[in-house]
Design an enzyme around this catalytic site. Structure first.
Site, PDB file in Angstrom:
ATOM      1  N   ILE A  21      44.500  48.558  39.362  1.00  0.00           N
ATOM      2  CA  ILE A  21      43.615  48.311  40.856  1.00  0.00           C
ATOM      3  C   ILE A  21      43.186  46.725  40.700  1.00  0.00           C
ATOM      4  O   ILE A  21      42.944  47.287  42.381  1.00  0.00           O
ATOM      5  CB  ILE A  21      41.847  48.886  40.129  1.00  0.00           C
ATOM      6  CG1 ILE A  21      41.345  47.726  38.740  1.00  0.00           C
ATOM      7  CG2 ILE A  21      42.519  49.810  39.981  1.00  0.00           C
ATOM      8  CD1 ILE A  21      40.170  48.767  38.210  1.00  0.00           C
ATOM      9  N   GLU A  22      43.733  45.945  40.891  1.00  0.00           N
ATOM     10  CA  GLU A  22      43.206  44.411  40.986  1.00  0.00           C
ATOM     11  C   GLU A  22      44.712  44.687  42.476  1.00  0.00           C
ATOM     12  O   GLU A  22      44.454  44.433  43.751  1.00  0.00           O
ATOM     13  CB  GLU A  22      43.505  43.589  40.266  1.00  0.00           C
ATOM     14  CG  GLU A  22      42.884  42.809  39.759  1.00  0.00           C
ATOM     15  CD  GLU A  22      41.508  42.387  40.491  1.00  0.00           C
ATOM     16  OE1 GLU A  22      41.868  41.591  41.106  1.00  0.00           O
ATOM     17  OE2 GLU A  22      40.193  42.900  40.076  1.00  0.00           O
TER      18      GLU A  22
END
Length: 390
Positions: A21-22
């Site tokens: 998700i980063e």
């Protein structure tokens, strides 16, 4: 690799999904705020965790070094809060904002109880982590299948104790230059600045690593010849010295306000040295309205050509996102100041929020008076917030 480092640090292996998700696991991802790499470290935080950030090296882009630093950060945050959801939230907004939210909630130490006091982006961050964890464990139930792996299955790491250029490494070992660069994203100028005192690590396909040991002196001599040539005969490199242009096609990018060569190189997945070479530039100065020639793979020409028409925020949102998901041109700014986005087939609220910083799934639903993300239909026009700080 990430699982191994988490295991060494005694951390839950599920934390590996944070890197998804980063940055979608993109090692060269750069955010609008200047966070870099797969784990999206800011400059100050990277330095705090002893990542090498210098003229030649940016270890925020090195998967192994950045993962070790992320493990240290998460360990310290878990010791502080004793709760993994708060530790994960602090990774997104920092412990200062989490502590402030705890105080405003009257001392509660549960993510959902301090939820409304957290920054809007962080409110979506922990749910995104939960969703990613679910998706990676139950993708089969949604008829999803892993993509074909393109990187070599077997790699080795060799120590480099002298300066070498990645182009020379690839050429001497008969390896694809783009692959060598992709395996070693931390070297900013494609130069590995190794020395006897501070050796640097070079990742190569296993077959290439064996050859490298026997040819390292020759490869180093090629670098020394480059330096001597630049010193005695200053000249602009030819395009063929930095990239084999077979299979590539030239397009043009028009410089806009706020652009710099580093940004443009990131948007086009290339290097500033190549752009300067292609355009006969000695320095880094560019001017608004200037047309820059850029060579891109023929198979992706349409995608890269579309970048010229995107806004600055849309171009920045390209970093770290899978390049198979093209940012739409169907975006305009309304009189009220909102971005108006025309939904295309295959779009989802989450994907749209990821391409437009400052928007979350909940904010998009609220702004458009939608009760559910399932209401989305191709052709719908969505209002989006143009301000990342809102």
């Amino acid at each position: 690799m990430i699982e191994e480092e988490l295991d060494k640090a005694g951390l839950p292996l599920e934390l590996k999904y944070m890197a998804v998700i980063e940055s979608a696991l993109q090692t060269k991802a750069v955010s609008r705020a200047g966070a870099v790499g797969m784990w999206q470290f800011m400059y100050g935080t990277g330095k705090m965790y002893k990542l090498d950030i210098s003229t030649y090296v940016d270890e925020r882009k090195d998967p192994l070094s950045a993962t070790k630093a992320a493990c240290q950060y998460l360990s310290s945050m878990y010791k502080l809060y004793g709760d993994w959801q708060l530790a994960i939230a602090s990774y997104n907004c920092g412990p200062g904002n989490v502590n402030k939210a705890i105080r405003r909630s009257g001392g509660k130490k549960n993510f959902w109880e301090i939820y409304k006091y957290l920054p809007s982006e962080t409110r979506g961050y922990v749910p995104a982590f939960i969703a990613a964890t679910y998706l990676f464990n139950y993708y089969n139930e949604h008829n999803l299948h892993p993509a074909e792996l393109t990187l070599p299955l077997a790699t080795d790491t060799v120590q480099v104790k002298e300066y070498v250029h990645l182009h020379d490494v690839a050429s001497m070992l008969k390896l694809d230059e783009n692959l060598v660069e992709e395996l070693n994203p931390q070297y900013r100028r494609n130069i590995v600045p190794g020395s006897e005192k501070t050796p640097k690590m070079l990742v190569l396909p296993s077959v290439g690593a064996i050859k490298f040991v026997t040819q390292v002196d020759t490869i180093n001599n090629l670098y020394l010849a480059r330096v001597e040539n630049r010193t005695t005969t200053p000249q602009i490199q030819t395009t063929t010295s930095t990239l084999d242009l077979d299979g590539y096609e030239k397009i043009y990018y028009t410089v806009k306000s706020g652009d710099n060569l580093g940004y443009i190189a990131d948007w086009y997945d290339t290097y500033t040295s190549r752009i300067k070479s292609w355009n006969g530039m000695r320095g880094n100065t560019i001017k608004v309205g200037q047309k820059l020639a850029i060579y891109v793979p023929k198979s992706k020409k349409d995608f890269y050509a579309s970048i010229n028409d995107l806004s600055f925020s849309e171009k920045q949102s390209l970093d770290g996102k899978p390049k198979t998901v093209a940012v739409s041109r169907n975006t305009t700014v309304s009189a009220s100041g909102y971005i108006e986005y025309t939904v295309k087939s295959g779009d989802s609220i989450w994907a749209i929020s990821q391409r437009h910083p400052g928007n979350t799934v909940s904010s998009i639903l609220q702004l458009n008076n939608m009760s559910s993300a399932s209401c989305l239909q191709p052709g719908n026009v969505l209002k989006l917030n143009p301000n990342p700080n809102n």
